[in-house]
Enzyme design. Structure first.
Site, PDB file in Angstrom:
ATOM      1  N   ASP A 193       0.847  -1.198   0.000  1.00 10.54           N
ATOM      2  CA  ASP A 193       0.000   0.000   0.000  1.00 10.54           C
ATOM      3  C   ASP A 193       0.885   1.251   0.000  1.00 10.54           C
ATOM      4  O   ASP A 193       1.214   1.812   1.049  1.00 10.54           O
ATOM      5  CB  ASP A 193      -0.993   0.027   1.173  1.00 10.54           C
ATOM      6  CG  ASP A 193      -2.169  -0.903   0.941  1.00 10.54           C
ATOM      7  OD1 ASP A 193      -2.206  -1.566  -0.118  1.00 10.54           O
ATOM      8  OD2 ASP A 193      -3.045  -0.982   1.819  1.00 10.54           O
ATOM      9  N   ASN A 230      -3.282  -4.215  -1.430  1.00 10.93           N
ATOM     10  CA  ASN A 230      -4.544  -4.099  -2.177  1.00 10.93           C
ATOM     11  C   ASN A 230      -4.652  -2.755  -2.908  1.00 10.93           C
ATOM     12  O   ASN A 230      -5.305  -2.669  -3.947  1.00 10.93           O
ATOM     13  CB  ASN A 230      -5.751  -4.310  -1.256  1.00 10.93           C
ATOM     14  CG  ASN A 230      -5.743  -3.395  -0.054  1.00 10.93           C
ATOM     15  OD1 ASN A 230      -4.766  -3.344   0.681  1.00 10.93           O
ATOM     16  ND2 ASN A 230      -6.829  -2.658   0.145  1.00 10.93           N
ATOM     17  N   HIS A 325     -10.324  -5.713   8.693  1.00 17.21           N
ATOM     18  CA  HIS A 325      -9.730  -6.763   7.848  1.00 17.21           C
ATOM     19  C   HIS A 325      -9.598  -8.072   8.629  1.00 17.21           C
ATOM     20  O   HIS A 325      -8.677  -8.853   8.396  1.00 17.21           O
ATOM     21  CB  HIS A 325      -8.353  -6.330   7.314  1.00 17.21           C
ATOM     22  CG  HIS A 325      -8.387  -5.041   6.566  1.00 17.21           C
ATOM     23  ND1 HIS A 325      -9.212  -4.824   5.476  1.00 17.21           N
ATOM     24  CD2 HIS A 325      -7.698  -3.882   6.742  1.00 17.21           C
ATOM     25  CE1 HIS A 325      -9.021  -3.596   5.020  1.00 17.21           C
ATOM     26  NE2 HIS A 325      -8.126  -2.994   5.767  1.00 17.21           N
ATOM     27  N   HIS A 354      -4.335  -0.673   9.819  1.00 13.56           N
ATOM     28  CA  HIS A 354      -3.640   0.592  10.086  1.00 13.56           C
ATOM     29  C   HIS A 354      -3.412   0.790  11.576  1.00 13.56           C
ATOM     30  O   HIS A 354      -3.990   1.664  12.227  1.00 13.56           O
ATOM     31  CB  HIS A 354      -4.413   1.760   9.471  1.00 13.56           C
ATOM     32  CG  HIS A 354      -4.583   1.598   7.999  1.00 13.56           C
ATOM     33  ND1 HIS A 354      -5.544   2.218   7.266  1.00 13.56           N
ATOM     34  CD2 HIS A 354      -3.856   0.846   7.109  1.00 13.56           C
ATOM     35  CE1 HIS A 354      -5.415   1.868   5.998  1.00 13.56           C
ATOM     36  NE2 HIS A 354      -4.407   1.029   5.887  1.00 13.56           N
TER      37      HIS A 354
HETATM   38 FE   LIG Z   1      -4.136  -2.643   2.552  1.00 10.68          FE
END
Ligand SMILES: [Fe+2]
Ligand SMILES: *[C@@H]1O[C@H](CO)[C@@H](O)[C@H](O)[C@H]1NC(C)=O
Ligand SMILES: *[C@@H]1O[C@H](CO)[C@@H](O)[C@H](O)[C@H]1NC(C)=O
Ligand SMILES: *[C@@H]1O[C@H](CO)[C@@H](O)[C@H](O)[C@H]1NC(C)=O
Ligand SMILES: *[C@@H]1O[C@H](CO)[C@@H](O)[C@H](O)[C@H]1NC(C)=O
Ligand SMILES: *[C@@H]1O[C@H](CO)[C@@H](O)[C@H](O)[C@H]1NC(C)=O
Ligand SMILES: *[C@@H]1O[C@H](CO)[C@@H](O)[C@H](O)[C@H]1NC(C)=O
Length: 466
Positions: A193, A230, A325, A354
């Site tokens: 990312d 992603n 997630h 995060h």
């Molecule tokens: Fe991610």
């Protein structure tokens, strides 16, 4: 040190299953004001383009071969293709050499990229400072890097760990803290990312360019080892963009052929005393797939006498106790975790969530559909799993945790930051995590990591005794 306290009880009562006794580790009580994470505006200082006609920008380097004697130099020119040649010389010899490269461009919806150059410099000497000059014929710019020491079992080397960086004001703080950390990282292991351009309308690829300019102050001088997340997929059929990973693979080249991989999304490198395997959470990983077959052949090749430290990078964590997630990494864990235990991987670094989290050495490989055994247990052949997706992107912090803290989770905290892994020799590495709110030298979480082959001692036990 509450968590060691609990684990001392555990040592005393050691006949019982540790996972039943140990009630999880530390959920840090550090309290911060959770402010909205805001992207730096386009006119920010960190996004400024270098002056001069066709000046190279977004300069970044990564390892260019399997053992660290090559470097891939990448940059973008905006006005015209210009030269893809890198002029380079070592601090010692001053003899100037050329490496010719290639230029590419891509389109994404109504965006057309600048001229993206990639040039691989080979046959470098180890442990040497090199200068390199690009933009030849127009506006030349000069940078430098230091090659790693030769691969070997007791070679000290320090890696930085950064994930999910983005380009917010917090991202800039994370990068600054990494740069000013007195534990000087020599290369960055980046767990995916990068730019978060896909969060903008039509995946506005201008945000790939701004990100490249933002991180240049580090990526031009030390290699960043890339992992796809992603936000690198950029799959947008609604605007006709159906080729996954198009911007990422055009902009960020990796030495995948050197490890006989057939895709830039998974590969390996050796660097100093470490063997680093990069996997793709967003490419097929089931049985018979290219990634599966590559990893199956790859793991037995790792010679722990030569590279004692076996480190894996991937984006979606297998062990994550945040309500974000949650269990997204589960299917990949089911496929590959038995191998990680069999081959005694030392540490797995992931991003995606995060926040920060570090696990105990645990595994969960006994389950077989009917036996109901699906609780992670302490396992000294298993890796430590670290989630380091706390780079500071615009999506903000993951603050909601599962309660109670699971036994496998040793330390967790919802703060932005970065980590360092300082390998000392074949037996010991010093790992620490740094949150952005603290001074540059402050370590908010730290542990001596014991190598699984040469020093397979339980880290928490060793500390409890000392
Ligand atoms: Fe991610
Ligand atoms: C791309 O399209 C969007 C709207 O669809 C528009 O706002 C933007 O200015 C366009 N960009 C370019 C480079 O044409
Ligand atoms: C980013 O950080 C650098 C280094 O600390 C600083 O010079 C710069 O002004 C910062 N930029 C923004 C937009 O925060
Ligand atoms: C890649 O394959 C070639 C040919 O089979 C072999 O010589 C080489 O050692 C392999 N490289 C790695 C890093 O596995
Ligand atoms: C592993 O590496 C050591 C040290 O470089 C070397 O002596 C040994 O031959 C290697 N083993 C294999 C199986 O290649
Ligand atoms: C945290 O996540 C759980 C599970 O998704 C949810 O039920 C709960 O409402 C969330 N708490 C907060 C404060 O958002
Ligand atoms: C390896 O490094 C650790 C930590 O610095 C040190 O305590 C240990 O003595 C070293 N081992 C050897 C054999 O030098």
């Amino acid at each position: 040190m509450e968590f060691f306290g609990r684990c001392i009880v555990l040592v005393l009562g050691l006949i019982l299953n540790e996972s039943l006794l140990c009630n999880g580790g530390v959920t840090s009580s550090f309290v911060r004001k959770v402010e909205k994470t805001i992207d730096m505006p386009l006119d920010s200082d960190v996004f400024g383009a270098p002056p001069g006609y066709n000046a190279p920008q977004q300069v970044h380097i990564t390892q260019g071969d399997h053992e660290g004697k090559a470097v891939i130099v990448s940059w973008v020119t905006m006005d015209e293709p210009g030269s893809s040649t890198v002029l380079y010389w070592s601090e010692k010899s001053k003899q100037k050499n050329n490496a010719k490269g290639k230029v590419t461009t891509y389109k994404f919806y109504n965006y057309t990229s600048g001229y993206i150059h990639h040039s691989t410099i080979r046959h470098l000497e180890f442990n040497t400072k090199y200068y390199y000059k690009i933009g030849i014929g127009h506006t030349a710019r000069t940078f430098w890097f230091v090659t790693p020491p030769p691969v070997g079992p007791d070679v000290p080397y320090t890696f930085g760990l950064i994930g999910d960086l983005g380009q917010s004001f917090d991202s800039n703080k994370t990068l600054t803290h990494y740069e000013l950390n007195p534990i000087k990282g020599q290369a960055v292991l980046f767990v995916g990312d990068l730019s978060y351009a896909d969060n903008y309308p039509n995946h506005d690829n201008v945000r790939w360019d701004t990100w490249g300019r933002f991180v240049e102050r580090s990526t031009a001088y030390q290699p960043w080892i890339w992992t796809a997340g992603n936000h690198e997929i950029d799959f947008a059929p609604e605007i006709g963009e159906t080729k996954p990973f198009k911007p990422y693979t055009h902009r960020y080249h990796v030495p995948y052929r050197a490890s006989n991989s057939t895709s830039p999304l998974w590969y390996s490198i050796k660097r100093a005393s470490a063997y680093i395997i990069v996997l793709s959470s967003y490419s097929a990983y089931g049985k018979y797939t290219p990634q599966y077959k590559w990893l199956e052949e790859e793991l037995p090749k790792v010679n722990r006498t030569e590279t004692p430290w076996l480190i894996v990078l991937l984006h979606s964590p297998w062990y994550n106790s945040y309500n974000y997630h949650y269990m997204e990494g589960e299917t990949m864990r089911v496929m590959y975790e038995p191998w990680f235990v069999k081959y005694k991987v030392d540490i797995v670094f992931a991003g995606h969530v995060h926040a920060y989290e570090r696990t105990e050495r645990i595994s969960n490989v006994a389950y077989n559909v009917v036996n109901g055994e699906c609780t992670p247990i302490r396992d000294q052949s298993a890796p430590i799993y670290v989630t380091i997706g706390d780079g500071g992107n615009l999506e903000g912090l993951a603050t909601n945790m599962t309660e109670p803290q699971p036994a496998y989770s040793a330390f967790r905290e919802a703060s932005f930051g970065h980590a360092t892994l300082a390998i000392k020799n074949r037996t010991h590495a010093y790992y620490s995590w740094h949150r952005n709110q603290d001074g540059y030298a402050v370590e908010a979480d730290k542990i001596w990591v014991n190598n699984r082959i040469w020093n397979p001692v339980d880290e928490s036990m060793a500390l409890a005794v000392s």
